[in-house]
Enzyme design. Structure first.
Site, PDB file in Angstrom:
ATOM      1  NE  ARG A   1      -1.272  11.875   8.422  1.00  0.00           N
ATOM      2  CZ  ARG A   1      -1.242  13.276   9.045  1.00  0.00           C
ATOM      3  NH1 ARG A   1      -2.156  13.443   9.458  1.00  0.00           N
ATOM      4  NH2 ARG A   1      -0.147  13.995   8.737  1.00  0.00           N
TER       5      ARG A   1
ATOM      6  CE  LYS B   1      -1.760   1.400   4.243  1.00  0.00           C
ATOM      7  NZ  LYS B   1      -1.381   2.667   4.629  1.00  0.00           N
ATOM      8  CG  ASN B   2       2.337   2.641   3.421  1.00  0.00           C
ATOM      9  OD1 ASN B   2       1.167   3.103   3.357  1.00  0.00           O
ATOM     10  ND2 ASN B   2       2.718   2.466   4.916  1.00  0.00           N
TER      11      ASN B   2
ATOM     12  NE  ARG C   1       0.830   9.847  10.726  1.00  0.00           N
ATOM     13  CZ  ARG C   1       0.319   9.093   9.776  1.00  0.00           C
ATOM     14  NH1 ARG C   1      -0.940   8.621   9.882  1.00  0.00           N
ATOM     15  NH2 ARG C   1       1.367   8.694   8.835  1.00  0.00           N
ATOM     16  N   PRO C   2       1.990  16.019  12.170  1.00  0.00           N
ATOM     17  CG  PRO C   2       3.900  17.377  12.910  1.00  0.00           C
ATOM     18  CD  PRO C   2       3.090  16.007  12.956  1.00  0.00           C
ATOM     19  CB  VAL C   3       1.764  18.378   6.680  1.00  0.00           C
ATOM     20  CG1 VAL C   3       1.049  17.139   6.500  1.00  0.00           C
ATOM     21  CG2 VAL C   3       0.618  19.484   6.865  1.00  0.00           C
ATOM     22  CG  ASP C   4       6.322  20.773  10.693  1.00  0.00           C
ATOM     23  OD1 ASP C   4       5.813  19.570  10.469  1.00  0.00           O
ATOM     24  OD2 ASP C   4       7.304  21.036  11.280  1.00  0.00           O
ATOM     25  CG  LEU C   5       9.491  18.516   8.637  1.00  0.00           C
ATOM     26  CD1 LEU C   5       9.827  16.963   8.858  1.00  0.00           C
ATOM     27  CD2 LEU C   5      10.539  19.430   8.863  1.00  0.00           C
TER      28      LEU C   5
ATOM     29  CB  VAL D   1       8.722   6.926  14.213  1.00  0.00           C
ATOM     30  CG1 VAL D   1       8.147   7.487  12.960  1.00  0.00           C
ATOM     31  CG2 VAL D   1       9.985   6.211  13.882  1.00  0.00           C
TER      32      VAL D   1
ATOM     33  NE  ARG E   1      -7.084   3.745   6.161  1.00  0.00           N
ATOM     34  CZ  ARG E   1      -6.642   4.822   6.506  1.00  0.00           C
ATOM     35  NH1 ARG E   1      -6.840   5.057   7.722  1.00  0.00           N
ATOM     36  NH2 ARG E   1      -5.676   5.731   5.927  1.00  0.00           N
TER      37      ARG E   1
ATOM     38  CB  CYS F   1      -3.434  10.862  12.731  1.00  0.00           C
ATOM     39  SG  CYS F   1      -2.747   9.460  12.871  1.00  0.00           S
TER      40      CYS F   1
ATOM     41  CG  ASP G   1       3.914   1.330   9.311  1.00  0.00           C
ATOM     42  OD1 ASP G   1       3.574   2.299  10.396  1.00  0.00           O
ATOM     43  OD2 ASP G   1       4.216   1.778   8.428  1.00  0.00           O
TER      44      ASP G   1
END
Ligand code: EPU
Length: 422
Positions: free
Chosen positions: A94, A22-23, A123-127, A330, A400, A118, A308
């Site tokens: 996400r 999936k990923n 789970r930020p997306v700042d980067l 993580v 999922r 989440c 995971d």
């Protein structure tokens, strides 16, 4: 919503095929939007997240055909005219945020919903956003949406990811592949999913150096072509099945259609449990030990122990003789499975980002539920070694990310029924 009803305990014996990842698939699907023609992607798993992302992509006007029988996707962005990923689709998954990099890369413009919260905390997306700004992309927030604009050709730039991030590396690669003059990502993710994306983009005509190392250098090219891509076997499903095979003495499972090279340091740690592991080119045989040794683990970026597999590992450790600790560096709060395993009779305590497990515990069946994918699969694994009947509610989460999980496990001896949750 469906639930699983599991009768235990059952040792597992036989061949267990691993599905496409999936990923790894999701970034390849996003990359297809950068091409001038159609891209074919093989070995795509039939999973809810794949269907969700197909719909995110379709919302742009792109044609998506999924041949479920063949597990093949055909993505043709020739009619892509709508540069938006709406909230009601992005909030379901996400990784839809990859649309930001893909739309910037293709059109220099994108309006993509912020993903929101989440199940296991922020789970930020700042980067992702700071990296794009370092590339010269103009970023503005508008009513929960990121609106990104880039000139035809971006200047040279560089950005250091701290911490290293899989998703941010992918978004930066997608944005830079056709737009940036020269962009360098420092402390880039080295996960196999990122390596596969770099190779796919290169096959499409991109100029990318350094995959599998912490420094990626991208020199933008004016066009990319549609190609045929092969998705990778799911390394997290592989690890999950290896752990499941070790949980019950008498189990002897051969995982097929897998790629052991993608597992990093995991097999080494796994062997310390006493399980007998035989690794071949595309298969891994696991024989459960008579007595599982306690093995502590600390999650880290690739090639370290993957977050995971953190919940699955703790679940295995409930059956080991002795005390072990599992620390997640993580994600600090990914322990929703712990109270559920306690309901089955396991002995675990969480302190900060570490769970301490005392084993072995005789588990007995109960109703349990979890709110994320990896936690849910751990409860299924616990159910397969528990005495009596375990109900895992809301297997929606499993659907999922694990293809036909109950069918696969039943073929090797599990007794799992899917029923309506009522
Ligand atoms: N981070 C930031 N800022 C950012 C992005 C990330 O601080 O802008 C932090 C995160 O909070 C985390 C660390 O960086 O502490 C690493 O997160 P990363 O960005 O690498 O995670 P991700 O790309 O959002 C992917 C997988 C996850 C997997 C992580 C870590 C996909 C679709 N998702 O997420 O997979 O846990 O990498 O390996 O590939 C799963 O499959 O169950 C799953 C959650």
């Amino acid at each position: 919503m469906d639930k699983f009803v599991i009768e235990g305990p059952t040792p597992l014996r036989g061949d267990l095929p691993v599905s496409g990842s999936k990923n790894a698939a999701l970034p390849l699907m996003a990359a297809a939007l950068l091409a001038d023609g159609p891209t074919q992607i093989r070995h795509i798993p039939k999973l809810r997240d794949i269907y969700t992302f197909n719909n995110v992509i379709r919302a742009t006007g792109t044609q998506v055909r999924f041949d479920e029988e063949q597990r093949e996707l055909l993505i043709d962005p020739s009619d892509l005219t709508h540069y938006e990923a709406p909230y009601d689709l992005v909030r379901k998954m996400r990784a839809s945020f990859y649309m930001l990099g893909a739309l910037i890369g293709r059109e220099g413009y994108g309006r993509v919903s912020l993903p929101g919260g989440c199940a296991w905390g922020p789970r930020p997306v700042d980067l992702h956003l700071k990296g794009l700004e370092a590339m010269g992309v103009e970023i503005r927030l508008d009513e929960g949406y990121v609106v990104a604009r880039a000139p035809e050709r971006l200047k040279s730039g560089e950005f250091t990811l701290e911490p290293s991030s899989v998703g941010a590396t992918i978004n930066l690669l997608l944005a830079a592949a056709r737009r940036s003059d020269r962009f360098v990502i420092h402390n880039a993710a080295m996960e196999p999913d990122v390596v596969l994306l770099c190779r796919a983009l290169r096959k499409m005509g991109a100029d990318i150096e350094g995959e599998g190392t912490p420094t990626l250098t991208i020199r933008g090219v004016s066009s990319l072509e549609g190609v045929v891509l092969d998705n990778a076997p799911d390394r997290i499903e592989t690890g999950t099945f290896m752990i499941a095979a070790a949980m019950k003495p008498g189990s002897d499972v051969t995982l097929t259609h897998t790629d052991p090279e993608d597992l990093g340091e995991f097999p080494e740690l796994f062997a310390r449990t006493g399980a007998l592991v035989t690794v071949n080119e595309h298969s891994i045989r696991v024989k459960a030990p008579d007595e599982i040794q306690p093995v502590s683990a600390v999650t880290g970026i690739y090639p370290g122990f993957p977050t995971d597999l953190q919940a699955q590992w703790s679940t295995l450790m409930t059956q080991a003789r002795g005390t072990s600790r599992v620390q997640d560096t993580v994600y600090f709060d990914r322990f929703s499975y712990v109270p559920e395993l306690q309901r089955l009779g396991a002995s675990l305590q969480v302190e900060k980002n570490t769970v301490t497990i005392q084993g072995p515990s005789a588990l007995s069946g109960a109703s349990v539920m979890s709110t994320d994918l990896r936690a849910s699969v751990s409860l299924v694994m616990a159910g397969m070694v528990a005495e009596g009947t375990t109900e895992v509610l809301r297997v929606y989460h499993l659907d999922r990310g694990y293809e036909e999980l109950e069918k696969k496990l039943n073929r090797v001896g599990a007794r799992i029924r899917r029923e309506s949750d009522g």
